[in-house]
Design an enzyme around this catalytic site. Structure first.
Site, PDB file in Angstrom:
ATOM      1  N   HIS A 227      -0.997  -0.310  -9.794  1.00 44.76           N
ATOM      2  CA  HIS A 227      -1.570  -1.267  -8.821  1.00 44.76           C
ATOM      3  C   HIS A 227      -2.001  -2.574  -9.495  1.00 44.76           C
ATOM      4  O   HIS A 227      -3.188  -2.910  -9.541  1.00 44.76           O
ATOM      5  CB  HIS A 227      -2.759  -0.632  -8.079  1.00 44.76           C
ATOM      6  CG  HIS A 227      -3.031  -1.258  -6.740  1.00 44.76           C
ATOM      7  ND1 HIS A 227      -3.501  -0.567  -5.663  1.00 44.76           N
ATOM      8  CD2 HIS A 227      -2.886  -2.537  -6.299  1.00 44.76           C
ATOM      9  CE1 HIS A 227      -3.646  -1.387  -4.622  1.00 44.76           C
ATOM     10  NE2 HIS A 227      -3.277  -2.596  -4.991  1.00 44.76           N
TER      11      HIS A 227
ATOM     12  N   ARG B 208       0.865  -1.181   0.000  1.00 41.30           N
ATOM     13  CA  ARG B 208       0.000   0.000   0.000  1.00 41.30           C
ATOM     14  C   ARG B 208       0.900   1.229   0.000  1.00 41.30           C
ATOM     15  O   ARG B 208       1.890   1.279   0.730  1.00 41.30           O
ATOM     16  CB  ARG B 208      -0.922   0.023   1.217  1.00 41.30           C
ATOM     17  CG  ARG B 208      -2.077  -0.975   1.173  1.00 41.30           C
ATOM     18  CD  ARG B 208      -3.121  -0.627   0.098  1.00 41.30           C
ATOM     19  NE  ARG B 208      -4.250  -1.565   0.092  1.00 41.30           N
ATOM     20  CZ  ARG B 208      -4.307  -2.671  -0.640  1.00 41.30           C
ATOM     21  NH1 ARG B 208      -3.303  -3.013  -1.435  1.00 41.30           N
ATOM     22  NH2 ARG B 208      -5.388  -3.441  -0.588  1.00 41.30           N
TER      23      ARG B 208
ATOM     24  N   GLU C 296      -3.032   7.396  -4.268  1.00 36.67           N
ATOM     25  CA  GLU C 296      -3.484   6.707  -5.467  1.00 36.67           C
ATOM     26  C   GLU C 296      -4.869   7.188  -5.909  1.00 36.67           C
ATOM     27  O   GLU C 296      -5.745   7.291  -5.054  1.00 36.67           O
ATOM     28  CB  GLU C 296      -3.528   5.219  -5.131  1.00 36.67           C
ATOM     29  CG  GLU C 296      -3.307   4.326  -6.299  1.00 36.67           C
ATOM     30  CD  GLU C 296      -3.018   2.903  -5.838  1.00 36.67           C
ATOM     31  OE1 GLU C 296      -2.133   2.689  -4.988  1.00 36.67           O
ATOM     32  OE2 GLU C 296      -3.707   2.024  -6.350  1.00 36.67           O
TER      33      GLU C 296
END
Ligand code: GLV
Ligand code: GLV
Length: 322
Positions: free
Chosen positions: A284, A237, A266
């Protein structure tokens, strides 16, 4: 049963839900729902299949209503869901661990190699017509084989990557974790603290969950401890790394490079990141193989079905509340 799926996922999982419950409602647009849409769409549902891009907090659970039994997250990470709020309301939260372990570890390895051997720069070099023949000093990178890999968070994915890289590329492994890892001890890996890991590793790969304790775990200080040849990879993350501090470290070439699959804000990137040649950026994609995503879809569907049938889903995250 009244079910809502917040965005299209692979058919296999949707088929399972249709077979069981008939015509389920799936967000027809291939995009993240706005907050208002989410609050509206969950109303009156018995179960919701949601994504890591949906923020599921107490307000969303209350908007869904007291009949709502489960938020089945299509992800292994559940940092998008307020687990305390779910437990207080006896709402089940489930995830999809295991089926994306290989894919995510493979992506971390892909980023390690790509940064080390400057694969993206090489591709850009070729396409721009700059190649005039083999050269002794062209695009020199770093060795992978035999180097030291530091695993930050030796859970399923971190352990898998460590074992693959130790066995396949003779890497020496150090790791941080709350617990000793028997599988890693077996391959001669050493458990160290984060400062030592940063000092001794040639590669550092992040595999911790994101929660308040891991916010900016890799900060300016940890970046400062790293070797000049170090390569930092993050497939976990974004906010685990202080991305502004990383931009500075990369700009000043205090480390060799970074491979990032996740970002602090993000989908946005911190200013300057995308201009740097010594970072490889991916949107991602850790679990983004056809096989892994298909299995995630059936797993998320099965979790939802189990909960709605009154059973305990196999991958219930907030077990202690039930
Ligand atoms: C992906 O980031 C996941 O948590 O599954
Ligand atoms: C490289 O191509 C070599 O032959 O050393």
């Amino acid at each position: 049963m009244n079910i809502y799926v917040t965005r299209r996922i692979p058919e296999a999982g949707l088929e399972m839900l249709r077979e069981k419950y008939g015509n389920i409602e799936v967000n027809p647009d291939d995009r993240v729902l706005t907050r208002d849409e989410l609050l509206e769409k969950v109303k009156g549902r018995d179960g919701v299949l949601c994504l890591l891009t949906d923020t599921i907090d107490g307000e969303v659970m209350d908007a869904a209503g007291p009949q709502c039994k489960i938020f089945s997250n299509y992800a292994v990470g559940v940092n998008n869901i307020d687990l305390d709020a779910a437990s207080q309301r006896k709402v089940m939260v489930t995830n999809t661990p295991g089926v994306l372990t290989d894919a995510t570890a493979d992506m971390a390895a892909a980023l390690m190699f790509s940064v080390a051997r400057r694969v993206v720069e090489s591709d850009q070099f070729m396409r721009s017509g700059k190649y005039e023949g083999w050269s002794p000093m062209l695009l020199l990178g770093q060795d992978v084989t035999g180097q030291t890999l530091g695993i930050v968070g030796a859970g399923r994915i971190g352990t898998d990557l460590a074992i693959k890289m130790a066995k396949g590329f003779s890497m020496k492994i150090v790791y941080t974790d709350l617990n000793d890892n028997a599988e890693l001890s077996e391959i001669g890996a050493r458990k160290v603290d984060l400062e030592e890991l940063c000092r001794v590793s040639d590669y550092i790969s992040i595999h911790v969950n994101y929660y308040p304790e891991t916010h900016h775990l890799i900060d300016e200080k940890m970046l400062g401890l790293m070797k000049p040849n170090a390569i930092l990879v993050n497939t976990a993350r974004g906010p685990v790394i202080d991305e502004v501090a990383l931009v500075t470290a990369l700009k000043e070439k205090r480390i060799f490079g970074a491979g990032l699959d996740v970002f602090e804000d993000e989908p946005a990137m911190k200013p300057g990141l995308a201009e740097l040649p010594n970072v490889i950026l991916a949107p991602h994609l850790g679990s983004a193989t056809i096989d892994a995503r298909t299995k995630m879809s059936t797993m998320a569907a099965q979790n939802l079905i189990s909960a709605l049938e009154g059973n305990t889903p196999e991958f219930l995250v907030n077990k202690e509340a039930f």
